[in-house]
Design a protein around this motif. Structure first.
Motif: not given
Lengths: 116, 166
Positions: A6, A8, A11, A48, A97, B3, B7, B10, B15-22, B24-25, B93
Motif C-alpha cells: 500500500r 503511504g 511523493s 520500505l 490499484v 481496491h 483494503s 490490508y 500487506v505492508s506500506t511502502a512509504r512515498a512520504h517525506c 515537506i522539504p 547534508k
C-alpha cells in the motif's frame, strides 16, 4: 516473486496516490531495471519506500547503485535519498490499484513523469 | 472493487506500506529566530537578577514575576535546542557536512549549553549559549555563501549577534 504494498504519502503523486495499492514483481520476474522504473526499495534509513529510478549504473558489479526520486513536488530530493545499492531494490511496480475512477492500471516500463 | 478487496486485506495486516512520504522539504531555514531565543535566555536571567536586587514587599508579586521569567527561560532554551536540531538534521547534508564537519560537535555543545541554561541561572552559561549559536549561524550562512557581520542587538541584553549581510 510477487509483492503487494500500500502506498503511504504523496511523493509519487500523481502516478501513485496515498492509499493506492501496488503490485510489484521481484527477483527474476522483475527483469532488468531501467531508468524510469517505479521500484520498491528497502532503504537503509527510510525503510520500505517506493520511488522512481532516476539513474542507474549500467554495470552488473556487486556495488552497482541507483539514484531514486519521487514524482511529486513534495518528495524528498534525490540528494537526500542518496545512492542506493542495486540489491536494495525489492521489485518493480507493474500494477496500480486505485480507488474510484482511477481504478486499476498497468504501470508502463520506463515511463517518466511529464516535465513541468 | 479490487481496491476495496485489497483494503480489507490490508486491514488484516498482511500487506505492508511502502512509504512515498517525506517531510515537506520547504527549504526555509534561518538561524535568526534561534539567536533571539538564545538572547531571551540571557534576558530572563538578567530580569531574575534585577528582581532579586529590587525585591518588592509583596511576595505574590515577586514570585509571580520570578515564575514567569523562569518559564520563559525554559521555553526559549528548549526552542534553541529544537531549532538547532532541525537545521542540523534537515538542512545540513553531505556537501555542507564535508565543508563544515565541526557542525556535529557544535550542535552537541549547543544541546548541552542550552540544557545548562534551563537548569540554572548562570549568566555566563547563557552567554556561552549565545556565542555557540552565533558560531552556528556563521557556519549556516557560510554554506549559502552569505556574508555575515557581528553587531550589538539594539535591545536588551545588548549582546553581539551574527547577522547575515544580504
Amino acid at each position: 516473486m510477487l509483492r503487494v504494498v500500500r502506498v503511504g504519502g504523496p511523493s509519487m503523486s500523481p502516478t501513485l496516490e496515498d492509499g493506492d495499492f501496488v503490485v510489484a514483481l521481484g527477483g527474476l520476474l522483475a527483469g532488468r531495471y531501467r531508468t524510469g522504473d517505479i521500484v520498491l526499495v528497502a532503504h537503509a534509513a527510510l525503510g520500505l519506500i517506493i520511488k522512481r529510478i532516476a539513474r542507474l549504473d549500467e554495470t552488473d558489479a556487486a556495488d552497482a547503485s541507483v539514484e531514486l526520486e519521487g514524482d511529486g513536488p513534495l518528495s524528498c530530493s534525490r540528494q537526500s535519498l542518496g545512492r542506493v545499492p542495486r540489491r536494495a531494490i525489492l521489485g518493480r511496480a507493474v500494477l496500480r490499484v486505485a480507488p474510484g475512477p482511477r481504478g486499476t492500471s498497468r504501470l508502463a516500463r520506463g515511463e517518466r513523469r511529464a516535465m513541468i | 472493487m479490487l481496491h476495496q478487496l485489497l483494503s480489507s486485506v490490508y486491514r488484516s495486516g498482511v500487506v505492508s506500506t511502502a512509504r512515498a512520504h517525506c517531510d515537506i522539504p520547504c527549504k526555509i531555514y534561518d538561524p535568526g529566530p534561534i539567536l533571539i531565543d538564545a538572547l531571551t535566555v540571557v534576558r530572563m536571567i538578567d530580569i531574575l537578577e534585577d528582581w532579586r536586587q529590587h525585591r518588592p514587599a509583596d511576595d505574590v508579586t515577586f514570585f509571580n514575576t520570578i515564575a514567569r521569567a523562569v518559564a520563559q527561560k525554559e521555553e526559549h532554551a528548549a526552542k534553541v535546542k529544537e531549532a538547532v536540531r532541525v537545521i542540523w538534521g534537515d538542512y545540513f547534508k553531505a556537501p555542507q557536512l564535508q565543508q563544515f564537519p565541526q557542525i556535529h560537535e557544535l550542535t552537541h555543545k549547543i544541546m548541552l549549553e542550552a540544557s545548562a541554561a534551563r537548569q540554572g541561572v548562570s549568566r555566563e552559561k547563557a552567554l556561552g549559549l549565545v556565542e555557540l549559536v552565533n558560531e552556528f549561524a556563521e557556519i549556516f550562512w557560510a554554506t549559502k555563501s552569505v556574508k555575515t557581520k557581528r553587531a550589538t542587538c539594539p535591545y536588551p541584553p545588548s549582546l553581539e549577534v551574527v547577522y547575515p549581510v544580504l
